[in-house]
Write an enzyme that holds these catalytic residues in place. Structure first.
Site, PDB file in Angstrom:
ATOM      1  N   MET A  30      -4.109 -21.591   0.265  1.00 49.37           N
ATOM      2  CA  MET A  30      -3.970 -22.809   0.777  1.00 49.37           C
ATOM      3  C   MET A  30      -5.410 -23.329   1.001  1.00 49.37           C
ATOM      4  O   MET A  30      -5.611 -24.339   1.966  1.00 49.37           O
ATOM      5  CB  MET A  30      -3.212 -22.794   2.017  1.00 49.37           C
ATOM      6  N   LEU A  33     -11.372 -21.719   2.065  1.00 54.17           N
ATOM      7  CA  LEU A  33     -11.563 -20.371   1.256  1.00 54.17           C
ATOM      8  C   LEU A  33     -12.805 -19.439   2.079  1.00 54.17           C
ATOM      9  O   LEU A  33     -13.729 -20.253   2.749  1.00 54.17           O
ATOM     10  CB  LEU A  33     -11.973 -20.311  -0.299  1.00 54.17           C
ATOM     11  N   GLY A  36     -12.605 -13.215   2.294  1.00 54.54           N
ATOM     12  CA  GLY A  36     -11.155 -12.650   2.030  1.00 54.54           C
ATOM     13  C   GLY A  36     -10.739 -13.080   0.962  1.00 54.54           C
ATOM     14  O   GLY A  36     -10.115 -12.399  -0.306  1.00 54.54           O
ATOM     15  N   HIS A  37     -10.721 -14.514   0.765  1.00 52.89           N
ATOM     16  CA  HIS A  37     -10.203 -15.060  -0.597  1.00 52.89           C
ATOM     17  C   HIS A  37     -10.848 -14.695  -1.923  1.00 52.89           C
ATOM     18  O   HIS A  37     -10.592 -14.368  -3.085  1.00 52.89           O
ATOM     19  CB  HIS A  37     -10.142 -16.598  -0.752  1.00 52.89           C
ATOM     20  N   GLY A 147      -3.644 -10.724   0.013  1.00 53.66           N
ATOM     21  CA  GLY A 147      -4.112  -9.933   1.005  1.00 53.66           C
ATOM     22  C   GLY A 147      -3.249  -9.212   1.747  1.00 53.66           C
ATOM     23  O   GLY A 147      -2.258  -9.489   2.226  1.00 53.66           O
ATOM     24  N   ASP A 150      -1.866 -10.532   5.548  1.00 50.60           N
ATOM     25  CA  ASP A 150      -0.404 -11.037   5.758  1.00 50.60           C
ATOM     26  C   ASP A 150       0.422  -9.852   5.047  1.00 50.60           C
ATOM     27  O   ASP A 150       1.095 -10.090   4.068  1.00 50.60           O
ATOM     28  CB  ASP A 150      -0.299 -12.501   4.738  1.00 50.60           C
ATOM     29  N   GLN A 153       4.001 -10.755   4.538  1.00 50.51           N
ATOM     30  CA  GLN A 153       4.282 -11.609   3.631  1.00 50.51           C
ATOM     31  C   GLN A 153       4.222 -11.093   2.109  1.00 50.51           C
ATOM     32  O   GLN A 153       4.987 -11.319   1.189  1.00 50.51           O
ATOM     33  CB  GLN A 153       3.001 -12.749   3.578  1.00 50.51           C
ATOM     34  N   VAL A 176     -10.587  -7.961   4.621  1.00 45.42           N
ATOM     35  CA  VAL A 176     -11.942  -8.364   4.576  1.00 45.42           C
ATOM     36  C   VAL A 176     -12.230  -8.781   6.097  1.00 45.42           C
ATOM     37  O   VAL A 176     -11.413  -9.710   6.480  1.00 45.42           O
ATOM     38  CB  VAL A 176     -12.562  -9.266   3.788  1.00 45.42           C
ATOM     39  N   SER A 186      -8.498 -18.287   7.405  1.00 44.37           N
ATOM     40  CA  SER A 186      -8.933 -19.819   7.354  1.00 44.37           C
ATOM     41  C   SER A 186      -8.857 -20.339   8.851  1.00 44.37           C
ATOM     42  O   SER A 186      -9.559 -21.440   9.236  1.00 44.37           O
ATOM     43  CB  SER A 186      -8.136 -20.631   6.564  1.00 44.37           C
TER      44      SER A 186
HETATM   45  O1  PAF Z   1      -1.029 -16.634   2.192  1.00 44.54           O
HETATM   46  C1  PAF Z   1      -1.250 -18.004   1.974  1.00 44.54           C
HETATM   47  O2  PAF Z   1      -2.398 -18.363   1.913  1.00 44.54           O
HETATM   48  C2  PAF Z   1       0.019 -18.747   1.505  1.00 44.54           C
HETATM   49  O3  PAF Z   1       0.943 -18.181   2.347  1.00 44.54           O
HETATM   50  C3  PAF Z   1       0.496 -18.589   0.030  1.00 44.54           C
HETATM   51  C4  PAF Z   1       0.615 -17.274  -0.238  1.00 44.54           C
HETATM   52  C5  PAF Z   1      -0.725 -19.392  -0.614  1.00 44.54           C
HETATM   53  C6  PAF Z   1       1.491 -19.565  -0.264  1.00 44.54           C
HETATM   54  O4  PAF Z   1       1.389 -20.887   0.378  1.00 44.54           O
END
Ligand code: PAF
Length: 279
Positions: A30, A33, A36-37, A147, A150, A153, A176, A186
């Site tokens: 999202m 960044l 971690g990303h 990651g 989450d 998720q 990270v 973020s």
């Molecule tokens: O983890 C995230 O940043 C969001 O939930 C994702 C997986 C990009 C979906 O919008």
């Protein structure tokens, strides 16, 4: 690195890559960044030939309109960070491009969505599933990178892939942390200085909980974390649960089979943070 905002242009480019036999690695984000990303992008670069990063603040997964409005949007900075990595394509669609009409699909993840984030953020995982399934359909990756921060998720995405019979391999990547232990997020950008100073105690507490787990029961460890966080004036615990890493069901005893994960969610002022440790 090429930036696309439309599905048709991205798909045309990716079809050419796939026709040459290249494997596609996908990192959905999202934006806003951080390291971690970048670690996900780096991992994707090691495991696949072509790396696609999407940047899309998905309105459907926010159950709090203030959170959506305040979510940091930093495309220019994101592009320069991605420029430091092997990133081949950035997909930056509009809301209309992703949802030309309202997405009314309802996913059912059973017990996986009834606990922790699922319980405290109603509709959140349905929105995540809507956007991730849509992005998977658009990008058609071989592997997708998520990651472990989450944690729930990740379990939901694996279940989504199973439910939709997709052949995409989901690659979990390690958390990270900042040098003081704060898990990168973020949302950290939104922390006011006094809160930023205080939040390294989250990981510190989780590490102490791991040590305590060697001699104390599950409920004693949970009570320790709850008391420690709530005795810090600036923090407010939402939950700390110790769950099985696959079923996400609550662990009663350390002798229960399976890997156990301690997952925490709390508020530092208006900012909601999550973290976890493996016991
Ligand atoms: O983890 C995230 O940043 C969001 O939930 C994702 C997986 C990009 C979906 O919008």
């Amino acid at each position: 690195m090429k930036l696309y905002t439309t599905i048709s242009a991205l798909q045309e480019a990716l079809r050419e890559e796939q026709a040459q036999g290249f494997k596609i690695g996908f990192v959905p984000t999202m934006g806003a960044l951080h390291e971690g990303h970048l670690s996900l992008v780096e991992q994707a670069g090691k495991m696949t030939d072509i790396v696609v990063v999407s940047i899309f603040v998905n309105p459907n997964q926010f159950n709090d309109s203030n959170d959506l409005a305040n979510y940091p949007r930093t495309l220019e900075a994101d592009m320069s960070l991605l420029g430091t990595q092997k990133c081949d394509y950035v997909f930056f669609p509009s809301v209309e491009e992703i949802y030309p009409m309202p997405d009314t699909r309802k996913f059912s993840f059973g017990a996986l969505e009834r606990v922790m984030e699922g319980a405290f953020r109603p509709g959140h995982f349905n929105g995540v599933a809507q956007v991730v399934s849509r992005l998977f359909e658009i990008v058609n990756p071989d592997k997708a990178f998520f990651g472990r921060k989450d944690f729930q998720q990740l379990a939901i995405i694996k279940e989504l892939v199973r439910l939709l019979n997709l052949t995409i391999e989901i690659v979990p990547c390690d958390i990270v942390r900042e040098s003081d232990g704060l898990a990168m997020s973020s949302r950290n950008k939104l922390l006011l200085p006094e809160y930023r100073e205080c939040v390294p105690m989250i990981f510190q507490t989780l590490k102490e909980a791991k040590v305590l787990a060697l001699t104390r029961s599950v409920s004693e460890v949970k009570a320790f974390v709850g008391e420690r966080i709530n005795s810090t004036a600036l923090l407010k615990l939402e939950y700390f649960d110790i769950v099985d890493d696959t079923s996400l069901s609550a662990v009663q005893n350390w002798s229960d089979p399976g890997t156990k994960v301690g997952c925490i969610a709390l508020y530092a002022g208006k900012v909601r943070l999550i973290d976890n440790v493996i016991f």
